[in-house]
Design a protein around this motif. Structure first.
Motif, PDB file in Angstrom:
ATOM      1  N   GLY A  59       0.985  -1.189  -0.106  1.00 57.76           N
ATOM      2  CA  GLY A  59      -0.051  -0.046   0.103  1.00 57.76           C
ATOM      3  C   GLY A  59       0.900   1.203   0.044  1.00 57.76           C
ATOM      4  O   GLY A  59       0.548   2.360  -0.770  1.00 57.76           O
ATOM      5  N   MET A  60       2.088   1.354   0.574  1.00 59.08           N
ATOM      6  CA  MET A  60       2.895   2.493   0.908  1.00 59.08           C
ATOM      7  C   MET A  60       3.564   2.830  -0.407  1.00 59.08           C
ATOM      8  O   MET A  60       3.688   3.571  -1.165  1.00 59.08           O
ATOM      9  CB  MET A  60       3.947   2.267   1.896  1.00 59.08           C
ATOM     10  CG  MET A  60       3.384   2.382   3.369  1.00 59.08           C
ATOM     11  SD  MET A  60       4.415   2.315   4.652  1.00 59.08           S
ATOM     12  CE  MET A  60       5.356   0.596   4.521  1.00 59.08           C
ATOM     13  N   LYS A  61       3.930   1.234  -1.370  1.00 63.69           N
ATOM     14  CA  LYS A  61       4.849   1.524  -2.385  1.00 63.69           C
ATOM     15  C   LYS A  61       3.718   2.220  -3.554  1.00 63.69           C
ATOM     16  O   LYS A  61       4.070   3.026  -4.435  1.00 63.69           O
ATOM     17  CB  LYS A  61       4.927   0.191  -2.891  1.00 63.69           C
ATOM     18  CG  LYS A  61       6.363  -0.442  -2.012  1.00 63.69           C
ATOM     19  CD  LYS A  61       6.759  -1.926  -2.702  1.00 63.69           C
ATOM     20  CE  LYS A  61       7.394  -1.586  -4.083  1.00 63.69           C
ATOM     21  NZ  LYS A  61       7.974  -2.762  -4.751  1.00 63.69           N
ATOM     22  N   ALA A  62       2.370   1.744  -3.484  1.00 63.20           N
ATOM     23  CA  ALA A  62       1.435   2.185  -4.400  1.00 63.20           C
ATOM     24  C   ALA A  62       1.209   3.634  -4.161  1.00 63.20           C
ATOM     25  O   ALA A  62       1.040   4.430  -5.407  1.00 63.20           O
ATOM     26  CB  ALA A  62       0.249   1.356  -4.251  1.00 63.20           C
ATOM     27  N   LEU A  69       4.508   9.797  -9.537  1.00 67.04           N
ATOM     28  CA  LEU A  69       4.226   9.731 -10.985  1.00 67.04           C
ATOM     29  C   LEU A  69       2.693  10.045 -11.648  1.00 67.04           C
ATOM     30  O   LEU A  69       2.556  10.210 -12.657  1.00 67.04           O
ATOM     31  CB  LEU A  69       4.393   8.205 -11.404  1.00 67.04           C
ATOM     32  CG  LEU A  69       5.801   7.737 -10.923  1.00 67.04           C
ATOM     33  CD1 LEU A  69       5.801   6.265 -11.100  1.00 67.04           C
ATOM     34  CD2 LEU A  69       6.916   8.716 -11.858  1.00 67.04           C
ATOM     35  N   GLY A  70       1.793  10.020 -10.400  1.00 62.58           N
ATOM     36  CA  GLY A  70       0.430  10.423 -11.030  1.00 62.58           C
ATOM     37  C   GLY A  70      -0.305   9.251 -11.117  1.00 62.58           C
ATOM     38  O   GLY A  70       0.088   8.095 -11.177  1.00 62.58           O
ATOM     39  N   GLU A  75       3.579   2.560 -14.029  1.00 60.47           N
ATOM     40  CA  GLU A  75       4.256   2.157 -12.885  1.00 60.47           C
ATOM     41  C   GLU A  75       3.337   2.205 -11.840  1.00 60.47           C
ATOM     42  O   GLU A  75       2.976   1.354 -10.916  1.00 60.47           O
ATOM     43  CB  GLU A  75       5.404   2.862 -12.622  1.00 60.47           C
ATOM     44  CG  GLU A  75       6.593   2.371 -13.603  1.00 60.47           C
ATOM     45  CD  GLU A  75       7.978   3.076 -13.171  1.00 60.47           C
ATOM     46  OE1 GLU A  75       8.174   3.487 -11.963  1.00 60.47           O
ATOM     47  OE2 GLU A  75       8.678   3.286 -14.011  1.00 60.47           O
ATOM     48  N   THR A  76       2.636   3.307 -11.577  1.00 58.14           N
ATOM     49  CA  THR A  76       1.510   3.386 -10.607  1.00 58.14           C
ATOM     50  C   THR A  76       0.412   2.378 -10.542  1.00 58.14           C
ATOM     51  O   THR A  76       0.066   1.775  -9.851  1.00 58.14           O
ATOM     52  CB  THR A  76       0.663   4.854 -10.665  1.00 58.14           C
ATOM     53  OG1 THR A  76       1.890   5.758 -10.739  1.00 58.14           O
ATOM     54  CG2 THR A  76      -0.200   5.017  -9.484  1.00 58.14           C
ATOM     55  N   LEU A  77      -0.019   2.084 -11.686  1.00 57.34           N
ATOM     56  CA  LEU A  77      -1.107   0.933 -12.200  1.00 57.34           C
ATOM     57  C   LEU A  77      -0.469  -0.375 -11.720  1.00 57.34           C
ATOM     58  O   LEU A  77      -1.235  -1.168 -11.168  1.00 57.34           O
ATOM     59  CB  LEU A  77      -1.601   1.104 -13.466  1.00 57.34           C
ATOM     60  CG  LEU A  77      -2.006   2.312 -13.818  1.00 57.34           C
ATOM     61  CD1 LEU A  77      -2.634   2.408 -15.544  1.00 57.34           C
ATOM     62  CD2 LEU A  77      -3.619   2.746 -13.131  1.00 57.34           C
ATOM     63  N   LEU A  78       0.878  -0.384 -12.090  1.00 62.62           N
ATOM     64  CA  LEU A  78       1.364  -1.900 -11.701  1.00 62.62           C
ATOM     65  C   LEU A  78       1.703  -2.045  -9.886  1.00 62.62           C
ATOM     66  O   LEU A  78       1.340  -3.281  -9.517  1.00 62.62           O
ATOM     67  CB  LEU A  78       2.715  -2.058 -12.462  1.00 62.62           C
ATOM     68  CG  LEU A  78       2.631  -2.343 -13.819  1.00 62.62           C
ATOM     69  CD1 LEU A  78       3.987  -2.274 -14.572  1.00 62.62           C
ATOM     70  CD2 LEU A  78       2.022  -3.376 -14.332  1.00 62.62           C
TER      71      LEU A  78
END
Length: 387
Positions: A59-62, A69-70, A75-78
């Protein structure tokens, strides 16, 4: 001297995304938060280490990717897909995981296009999750779309396309469309064998699924030689006691039971069940399947009291895990009703079958063979209340 905090990431420790834990156990930490003491010589000494649960870490990484990045960056979606995968493994968080997967598929389709590997991978995750949650109709719809799209994108023989076909075949089994499932499993097995050879681990796994589908379709005389050939290959690799070997042996026991070789079947199933319970616990899905197989053997041997006691325990465990209306719970209730009928306990059997009839109609439709069979047995019980 000074105290310092640092996060030890999952890749620092050589960890990947956590795999599903044994029943009743939590997922292992995905990362560690480490407190160190910095000495005068510049060396750090570890003082405290705190594990970060996977759902918090991912969750923190996302959220970090979102801020950096927005919301629409690939990369956000992944990163959010990783987070949803962890939620999907947690009891009580699967509905949230499903909703996140659905949002991700929509966003990835907008950003990347639907027929894109990343989008289709997320869609496959969604299909697998909704199947686990018991929505087989929706799972079939998604898996079929993923399979067709991967075939267009990567070709019909690509490993990802074959994995999607296998996922669709498993849902067809759940929907009791066994002939379609067997044909699709066989096609996957033949394609993968041509690509990788007969002893590749992926091919062996496909052979196990094909044999299981034959059993689900009551084609036991075909399933037995397939299972024995698979077990011979696994023994040559010294893998007969691994996950696939135990699964194949369990299915062999089921086949022997249906072929009326009951003493042999009981020995095989008890041996497999003991190994599964030692490794995974009594309520692991594989152990539950083997307990069902053993109850079927006991039923066929007219040991109704033993079979009913075992099936009551199974129904309690499955209902506790999935809820009263999940397909697995309904099938467990149906199995118990069958034994109670043969044991003369018709009143309780009728109560169970009323619930089965209603749930089968809801899950599969009023004209499905399972629904019709429940109705027929209820009619028979009403006509023969004193038998």
């Amino acid at each position: 001297m000074a105290l310092k905090w640092r996060r030890k990431r999952d890749d620092d420790a050589g960890r990947n995304e956590p795999s599903s834990p044994p029943a009743g156990q939590e997922l292992p930490p995905a990362a560690d938060l480490v407190m160190t003491l910095l000495g005068e010589d510049g060396q750090e000494e570890e003082i405290v280490r705190v594990g970060i649960p996977p759902h918090e870490f991912y969750g923190m990484k996302a959220n970090a990717a979102y801020e950096r990045l927005g919301p629409d960056h690939p990369e956000t979606l992944l990163a959010f897909r990783q987070y949803a995968r962890v939620l999907a493994r947690m009891e009580g968080r699967r509905e949230e995981a499903r909703d996140r997967f659905m949002d991700l598929v929509r966003l990835q389709a907008e950003v990347l296009g639907y027929v894109h590997e990343d989008t289709l991978t997320t869609a496959a995750d969604l299909a697998d999750l909704v199947r686990t949650m018991g929505d087989f109709v929706k799972a079939e719809e998604i898996w079929r779309s993923v399979w067709t799209s991967l075939g267009e994108l990567l070709g019909p023989d690509h490993p990802q396309t074959l994995d999607a076909a296998s996922g669709l075949a498993r849902v067809l089994e759940d929907l009791r469309r066994e002939a379609e499932a067997v044909a699709l499993h066989r096609d996957v097995l033949e394609r993968r064998t041509r690509l990788l050879g007969p002893d590749d681990p992926a091919v062996l796994a496909d052979a196990g699924r094909h044999a299981a589908a034959l059993g689900r379709g009551a084609r036991w005389d075909e399933a037995e030689p397939v299972l024995r050939e698979l077990l011979a290959r696994l023994e040559r690799r010294d893998e007969q006691d691994g996950f696939l070997g135990l699964s194949a042996r369990a299915n062999l026991g089921a086949a022997l039971c249906r072929l009326d070789r009951l003493d042999e079947a009981e020995l095989v199933v008890r041996d497999v069940l003991a190994a599964q319970q030692r490794a995974k616990g009594m309520d692991h899905p594989d152990a539950v399947t083997s307990r069902n197989n053993l109850a079927a053997v006991l039923h066929a041997q007219h040991r109704y009291t033993e079979a009913a006691a075992m099936l009551r325990d199974i129904l309690t465990a499955v209902s506790r895990k999935h809820g009263d209306s999940h397909p697995d719970t309904v099938h467990s209730r149906d199995n118990l009703a069958n034994v109670l009928i043969d044991n003369g306990e018709h009143a309780e059997a009728a109560q169970l079958l009323v619930r089965c009839r209603d749930d089968y109609a809801r899950i599969f439709g009023p004209h499905h063979p399972l629904t019709r069979k429940a109705v027929e047995r209820l009619d028979w019980l009403r006509e023969n209340p004193a038998l």
